[in-house]
Structures are given as C-alpha cells and as structure tokens.
Design a protein around this motif. Sequence first.
Motif, PDB file in Angstrom:
ATOM      1  N   SER A 115       0.798  -1.106  -0.035  1.00  0.00           N
ATOM      2  CA  SER A 115       0.079  -0.108  -0.034  1.00  0.00           C
ATOM      3  C   SER A 115       0.719   1.196   0.240  1.00  0.00           C
ATOM      4  N   ASN A 119       0.680   3.906  -2.922  1.00  0.00           N
ATOM      5  CA  ASN A 119       0.541   5.721  -2.669  1.00  0.00           C
ATOM      6  C   ASN A 119       1.525   6.455  -3.133  1.00  0.00           C
ATOM      7  N   GLY A 203      -6.255  -7.107  -6.102  1.00  0.00           N
ATOM      8  CA  GLY A 203      -4.899  -6.930  -5.630  1.00  0.00           C
ATOM      9  C   GLY A 203      -3.979  -6.958  -7.137  1.00  0.00           C
ATOM     10  N   LEU A 213     -10.141   6.860  -6.575  1.00  0.00           N
ATOM     11  CA  LEU A 213      -9.091   6.579  -5.569  1.00  0.00           C
ATOM     12  C   LEU A 213      -8.700   7.649  -4.615  1.00  0.00           C
ATOM     13  N   TRP A 219      -4.509   3.661  -0.980  1.00  0.00           N
ATOM     14  CA  TRP A 219      -4.588   2.627  -0.062  1.00  0.00           C
ATOM     15  C   TRP A 219      -4.347   2.693   1.214  1.00  0.00           C
ATOM     16  N   ASN A 220      -4.957   1.672   1.949  1.00  0.00           N
ATOM     17  CA  ASN A 220      -4.843   1.727   3.444  1.00  0.00           C
ATOM     18  C   ASN A 220      -3.552   1.065   3.787  1.00  0.00           C
ATOM     19  N   GLU A 221      -2.629   1.805   4.540  1.00  0.00           N
ATOM     20  CA  GLU A 221      -1.336   1.177   4.710  1.00  0.00           C
ATOM     21  C   GLU A 221      -1.170   0.143   6.176  1.00  0.00           C
ATOM     22  N   GLU A 226      -5.432  -4.734   1.467  1.00  0.00           N
ATOM     23  CA  GLU A 226      -5.731  -3.507   0.847  1.00  0.00           C
ATOM     24  C   GLU A 226      -6.744  -3.281   0.012  1.00  0.00           C
ATOM     25  N   ASP A 227      -6.615  -4.382  -0.886  1.00  0.00           N
ATOM     26  CA  ASP A 227      -7.575  -4.322  -2.082  1.00  0.00           C
ATOM     27  C   ASP A 227      -9.217  -4.468  -1.753  1.00  0.00           C
ATOM     28  N   LEU A 230     -10.063  -1.470  -0.020  1.00  0.00           N
ATOM     29  CA  LEU A 230     -10.658  -0.296  -1.155  1.00  0.00           C
ATOM     30  C   LEU A 230     -11.899  -0.664  -1.875  1.00  0.00           C
TER      31      LEU A 230
END
Length: 395
Positions: A115, A119, A203, A213, A219-221, A226-227, A230
Amino acid sequence: MLDDIVVGLSIIVSIWSVYNSAFAIYGLSWRSSEPKSSSGPSFSLLVPARNEEKVLGRLLERLLNQEYDRSKYEIIVLEDGSTDNTLGVCNKFSEMYSNVKCVHLEKADVVNGKSRALNYGLKLSKGEIIGVFDADTVPRLDVLGYVAQKFSSDPRVGGVQGRLIPINVRESIVARLASLEELFSEYSISGRARAGLFVPLEGTCSFVRRDALERVGGWNENVLTEDLDLSLKLTSLNYMIVYSPSVQSWREVPTTFVSLVRQRLRWYRGNFELTLRISKFKLTWKLIDAAMLVGTPVFMVLSLANYSLVFIYSYQLHILIATIVSLSSIMTLTLIIMISRRHMIETIYILLSALYLNFTISLHLVSIVLELTGAPKGWSKTERSGNITVDVPRP
C-alpha cells in the motif's frame, strides 16, 4: 440447548456454502462477449516489486506489448527495498522504453508495504485510470483495450477487476491444491458480478479511476488486505466495480507449504480484520453480499459444527439438516470436479481437496486468534518461482 446451537450453526454454514457454490457455478458458466478499443483513457500501471527479479521482466514484456495506444499509458515500477536484482531488471527496461519508470523506495516499517508503494506511485502517476499489477502477473495482450471500454461506457464505473487464473497449476502438489481454492473463489466472484452483486478488487489486474481513488484516500497502509478494504470503500460510496472475464491475467500460486501458509494467514487475517469493521459501512444489498465474502474466516471456523452432528444425531438425523448439509457437500464436490477438468488438475486432487479444506479451516482459526489477541501484523511476501515463460510478439 448446546445441541440446538450446534445444529443451528451447521445449518447457517451449510446455507452459506450453498450460497457461494451457487455463484461459483453461475460464474463458471459465464461466456461473455465484450467490446474493446485500441485507444481511450490514459493509464498509469503501478507495479509494486520487492525481490521480484525472477518474474518482473516477464510482466513488463506483457505490459509493453499491449494492443493499446502506447502514448496513452505509462508503467511505474515501485521497487521497495529489494535485496536481489529487481532494480537492475527495471532499469534495463526503462533504458529501452520511455514509458517505463523505475522508482526505488527504502524499506519502511509499515504494516502494508505494498500500500505504501502504491500510494507513492499514485503521487507520481498521470493517468486517468490507475492499474495495479503484482510482478508475478501475466496479463493478456488485450487487457487495456477491454478495461478502457468498461470505463468509457459508464461514468459510474469506479473500478474494473479482471479474471485471475493460476499459471503454475501443475508445478507442485501444493500449487494444485492452492489453485483449486483460488479458482473456487474466482468463479464465485465471477458469479456475483454476473448477478450484479459485490465485486472485490483482487490486488492485481485491478483498475480504479483516479478521482475515485483520491476520494477514498488511496490504499490503506494499516490493513493486510488493502484491495478488499478499497473495494468496500468504493462500494459504500456507490461506485460500481465491474468484473470482466475478458480482462484476463495469469498469476503464480504458492508452490511450497511454507509460502502457502504465510500467504493464506495474511489473506485470512486481513479478511477477518475487515469483517470486524464492515458494520461501519453504509448498509446496502451489495455490502450484505460483501459480508458473506469478507466473513469467510468466521464461516469456515463455524463449519466445525458439522463434525459434531454425528455425535448429536448419531441415530436420528433431522431430514432438514441432512438435506442442507448434503446439498452443500454435493455442490462443493461438483464444483471441484468441474474446476479440475477445466484447468487440467488430476482426479486424485479432488480427493485430496477434502483434506486441504480441513487444513484451511485450521488456518482460518489461527488467523482469527492472531487478530483477536492483537499479535503483530506483518506483510510477508510470497516467493515466486518464475519457471513459466511466456513469449510475446515484438512491436
């Protein structure tokens, strides 16, 4: 009282299994005919890569030879703290092709390094559509043409997910069993899409509009999947995520027991982590269906109730319970046979899949325990073999 609880759980889990199996059968029979174009919106294709020397070149060859206007897409490789020659492979391609960029990131102490890399790449990218490819992915050469048509045809489309097929099914016993699991899930997603329900981004071979987006903050770190995170955010904001069987890519499955365990624990724990948060999203029919998918770790562990039925009703099994449980088992077996034949997996693995199912139940249980106890989260990379080579035409 306890007997009634066990029976109730068994019925719930069996209904859940029938629900998912029905979608998988529906997805397995999907034969779509979709339009494509050779030009359209601009793309930025992000490739997060750590120690991917064996497979990165294979992916870049496929992306560079897409049947799409090359002036309309860029490829950004985000090399993240590799200890092999991943950066060297990327630099070789960037020297030869103007639309390939290499970005080196120093290793950072974050939960989800993928992620973080994505980003970073988002900030550098210019395309209207952001595509994500894991380094082990091997996309068809017409992927961008089909994706472009999906986004151009409907402004409500916020994301597009392609069909993923294991490329190394016959590489090992582990690869065969892992392939059966992944294909079962893939066709279930395909069936959901065909029915107009929840479609998760997976992903890789995934595409999202830039404005969508940016609206959800990238994306969440801090999560392991993360996929899926999202996907839930986009769906809750009423964006459509479209699944296309024509947008097809192959990818590697784990070939060793250790790599399989590490990957699955990360996936399962990530799913359970999001299960605990799903109530925060706006309730819709798609998100109810999403809960059936995201909550797989919970349902898998609850399936242990089925093993208790023989002790509770050893002589007089209720007809309703017997019918539901039997239907669930028959549908699962039928699907495994259909998938095995389509993807040339030997018959013996149909039998071994029953043992593998019990193994995955134990991994789901471990993943839940890890999350509930607050064990440190880590994003372990799946090792690639890179043994499958693919020839592509030269431009």
